[in-house]
Design a protein around this motif. Sequence first.
Motif, PDB file in Angstrom:
ATOM      1  N   LEU A  32       0.871  -1.173   0.000  1.00 54.94           N
ATOM      2  CA  LEU A  32       0.000   0.000   0.000  1.00 54.94           C
ATOM      3  C   LEU A  32       0.907   1.222   0.000  1.00 54.94           C
ATOM      4  CD1 LEU A  32      -2.506   1.808   0.595  1.00 54.94           C
ATOM      5  CD2 LEU A  32      -2.174   1.263   2.998  1.00 54.94           C
ATOM      6  N   PHE A  33       0.780   2.050  -1.012  1.00 53.94           N
ATOM      7  CA  PHE A  33       1.527   3.309  -1.074  1.00 53.94           C
ATOM      8  C   PHE A  33       0.547   4.427  -0.744  1.00 53.94           C
ATOM      9  CE2 PHE A  33       4.005   0.396  -3.562  1.00 53.94           C
ATOM     10  CZ  PHE A  33       5.309   0.723  -3.211  1.00 53.94           C
ATOM     11  N   GLU A  34       0.716   4.978   0.453  1.00 54.22           N
ATOM     12  CA  GLU A  34      -0.174   6.047   0.899  1.00 54.22           C
ATOM     13  C   GLU A  34       0.022   7.264   0.004  1.00 54.22           C
ATOM     14  OE1 GLU A  34       0.752   6.645   5.013  1.00 54.22           O
ATOM     15  OE2 GLU A  34      -0.003   4.668   5.576  1.00 54.22           O
ATOM     16  N   ASN A  35      -1.077   7.856  -0.424  1.00 51.68           N
ATOM     17  CA  ASN A  35      -1.030   8.970  -1.375  1.00 51.68           C
ATOM     18  C   ASN A  35      -0.212   8.579  -2.596  1.00 51.68           C
ATOM     19  OD1 ASN A  35      -2.635  10.912   0.057  1.00 51.68           O
ATOM     20  ND2 ASN A  35      -0.946  11.010   1.519  1.00 51.68           N
ATOM     21  N   GLY A  36      -0.501   7.409  -3.123  1.00 55.14           N
ATOM     22  CA  GLY A  36       0.259   6.828  -4.217  1.00 55.14           C
ATOM     23  C   GLY A  36       0.303   7.653  -5.486  1.00 55.14           C
ATOM     24  N   ARG A  37      -0.622   8.579  -5.630  1.00 58.49           N
ATOM     25  CA  ARG A  37      -0.604   9.399  -6.845  1.00 58.49           C
ATOM     26  C   ARG A  37       0.660  10.254  -6.914  1.00 58.49           C
ATOM     27  NH1 ARG A  37      -4.400  11.892  -3.439  1.00 58.49           N
ATOM     28  NH2 ARG A  37      -3.889  14.057  -2.963  1.00 58.49           N
ATOM     29  N   PHE A  38       1.343  10.429  -5.778  1.00 60.57           N
ATOM     30  CA  PHE A  38       2.575  11.210  -5.756  1.00 60.57           C
ATOM     31  C   PHE A  38       3.814  10.350  -6.020  1.00 60.57           C
ATOM     32  CE2 PHE A  38      -0.314  13.674  -2.962  1.00 60.57           C
ATOM     33  CZ  PHE A  38      -0.413  14.798  -3.762  1.00 60.57           C
ATOM     34  N   PHE A  39       3.641   9.036  -6.106  1.00 60.97           N
ATOM     35  CA  PHE A  39       4.751   8.128  -6.387  1.00 60.97           C
ATOM     36  C   PHE A  39       4.842   7.871  -7.886  1.00 60.97           C
ATOM     37  CE2 PHE A  39       4.063   7.010  -1.958  1.00 60.97           C
ATOM     38  CZ  PHE A  39       5.320   6.660  -1.498  1.00 60.97           C
ATOM     39  N   LYS A  40       6.046   7.947  -8.420  1.00 60.91           N
ATOM     40  CA  LYS A  40       6.279   7.487  -9.791  1.00 60.91           C
ATOM     41  C   LYS A  40       6.385   5.964  -9.731  1.00 60.91           C
ATOM     42  CE  LYS A  40       9.067  11.530 -10.825  1.00 60.91           C
ATOM     43  NZ  LYS A  40      10.441  11.980 -11.039  1.00 60.91           N
ATOM     44  N   ASP A  41       6.123   5.309 -10.855  1.00 66.46           N
ATOM     45  CA  ASP A  41       6.237   3.849 -10.898  1.00 66.46           C
ATOM     46  C   ASP A  41       7.646   3.409 -10.492  1.00 66.46           C
ATOM     47  OD1 ASP A  41       3.631   3.790 -11.732  1.00 66.46           O
ATOM     48  OD2 ASP A  41       4.058   3.040 -13.749  1.00 66.46           O
ATOM     49  N   GLU A  42       8.646   4.122 -10.964  1.00 64.65           N
ATOM     50  CA  GLU A  42      10.037   3.792 -10.634  1.00 64.65           C
ATOM     51  C   GLU A  42      10.283   3.862  -9.125  1.00 64.65           C
ATOM     52  OE1 GLU A  42      14.090   6.190 -11.100  1.00 64.65           O
ATOM     53  OE2 GLU A  42      13.257   5.584 -13.035  1.00 64.65           O
ATOM     54  N   GLU A  43       9.705   4.842  -8.459  1.00 66.81           N
ATOM     55  CA  GLU A  43       9.875   4.978  -7.010  1.00 66.81           C
ATOM     56  C   GLU A  43       9.219   3.823  -6.272  1.00 66.81           C
ATOM     57  OE1 GLU A  43      10.112   9.812  -6.542  1.00 66.81           O
ATOM     58  OE2 GLU A  43       8.135   8.859  -6.557  1.00 66.81           O
ATOM     59  N   MET A  44       8.052   3.425  -6.744  1.00 67.00           N
ATOM     60  CA  MET A  44       7.368   2.298  -6.111  1.00 67.00           C
ATOM     61  C   MET A  44       8.212   1.034  -6.257  1.00 67.00           C
ATOM     62  SD  MET A  44       3.526   3.254  -7.424  1.00 67.00           S
ATOM     63  CE  MET A  44       2.600   1.984  -6.608  1.00 67.00           C
ATOM     64  N   GLU A  45       8.761   0.821  -7.436  1.00 63.13           N
ATOM     65  CA  GLU A  45       9.611  -0.352  -7.658  1.00 63.13           C
ATOM     66  C   GLU A  45      10.873  -0.295  -6.807  1.00 63.13           C
ATOM     67  OE1 GLU A  45      10.194  -0.471 -11.896  1.00 63.13           O
ATOM     68  OE2 GLU A  45       8.361  -1.649 -12.186  1.00 63.13           O
ATOM     69  N   GLN A  46      11.474   0.890  -6.694  1.00 63.36           N
ATOM     70  CA  GLN A  46      12.662   1.034  -5.856  1.00 63.36           C
ATOM     71  C   GLN A  46      12.365   0.633  -4.418  1.00 63.36           C
ATOM     72  OE1 GLN A  46      13.562   5.191  -6.491  1.00 63.36           O
ATOM     73  NE2 GLN A  46      15.348   4.675  -7.735  1.00 63.36           N
ATOM     74  N   TYR A  47      11.236   1.102  -3.902  1.00 65.69           N
ATOM     75  CA  TYR A  47      10.881   0.767  -2.532  1.00 65.69           C
ATOM     76  C   TYR A  47      10.656  -0.734  -2.389  1.00 65.69           C
ATOM     77  CZ  TYR A  47       8.602   0.343   1.917  1.00 65.69           C
ATOM     78  OH  TYR A  47       8.300  -0.056   3.192  1.00 65.69           O
ATOM     79  N   ILE A  48       9.967  -1.340  -3.327  1.00 59.99           N
ATOM     80  CA  ILE A  48       9.694  -2.781  -3.264  1.00 59.99           C
ATOM     81  C   ILE A  48      10.992  -3.572  -3.275  1.00 59.99           C
ATOM     82  CG2 ILE A  48       8.717  -4.719  -4.553  1.00 59.99           C
ATOM     83  CD1 ILE A  48       6.397  -2.721  -5.330  1.00 59.99           C
ATOM     84  N   PHE A  49      11.922  -3.231  -4.185  1.00 59.88           N
ATOM     85  CA  PHE A  49      13.206  -3.931  -4.225  1.00 59.88           C
ATOM     86  C   PHE A  49      13.966  -3.756  -2.916  1.00 59.88           C
ATOM     87  CE2 PHE A  49      12.743  -4.162  -8.878  1.00 59.88           C
ATOM     88  CZ  PHE A  49      13.180  -5.465  -9.085  1.00 59.88           C
ATOM     89  N   TRP A  50      13.954  -2.527  -2.386  1.00 63.54           N
ATOM     90  CA  TRP A  50      14.639  -2.261  -1.124  1.00 63.54           C
ATOM     91  C   TRP A  50      14.024  -3.092   0.001  1.00 63.54           C
ATOM     92  CZ3 TRP A  50      12.627  -0.240   3.409  1.00 63.54           C
ATOM     93  CH2 TRP A  50      13.562   0.067   4.402  1.00 63.54           C
ATOM     94  N   PHE A  51      12.712  -3.101   0.085  1.00 57.18           N
ATOM     95  CA  PHE A  51      12.008  -3.833   1.130  1.00 57.18           C
ATOM     96  C   PHE A  51      12.290  -5.333   1.035  1.00 57.18           C
ATOM     97  CE2 PHE A  51       8.459  -6.104   2.947  1.00 57.18           C
ATOM     98  CZ  PHE A  51       8.199  -5.418   4.124  1.00 57.18           C
ATOM     99  N   MET A  52      12.193  -5.870  -0.166  1.00 62.60           N
ATOM    100  CA  MET A  52      12.391  -7.307  -0.353  1.00 62.60           C
ATOM    101  C   MET A  52      13.836  -7.718  -0.076  1.00 62.60           C
ATOM    102  SD  MET A  52       9.328  -8.279  -1.130  1.00 62.60           S
ATOM    103  CE  MET A  52       9.195  -9.782  -2.050  1.00 62.60           C
ATOM    104  N   LYS A  53      14.770  -6.850  -0.438  1.00 63.36           N
ATOM    105  CA  LYS A  53      16.184  -7.145  -0.196  1.00 63.36           C
ATOM    106  C   LYS A  53      16.426  -7.402   1.291  1.00 63.36           C
ATOM    107  CE  LYS A  53      19.431  -3.928   0.170  1.00 63.36           C
ATOM    108  NZ  LYS A  53      20.392  -2.872  -0.160  1.00 63.36           N
TER     109      LYS A  53
END
Length: 110
Positions: A32-53
């Motif tokens: 869940l990305f709070e206020n996701g409209r402010f996230f670029k797709d690339e930023e969402m992917e960066q966070y996911i990779f960071w979290f999963m790592k």
Amino acid sequence: MKTEEMVKTGKANHYAVVTFYPGLMTNTTLFLFENGRFFKDEEMEQYIFWFMKHSALIPEEIRLRVTYEECQEILNKDNYVEWNTCSRDYFKHLTQAGAFHPTAYQECIK
């Protein structure tokens, strides 16, 4: 965040479905990305990779901006799926701390 705590809070939030390996009790997790409209797709992917790592998991497929209803369907089918949340402020904090710097990602690849 537990399923019963997750409430649809409007179109401001955006959601992602991630399949990963190695699978444990499940191979799927939700973001869940709070206020996701402010996230670029690339930023969402960066966070996911960071979290999963940091969970020693490798993303296999990332589907961004899925509907809340799709997430609910996944939760209804799989009791082991978890929600992970990211606020814009937390993402900014991680960015300023260098979590998404290219050299940090290289460590993940090795």
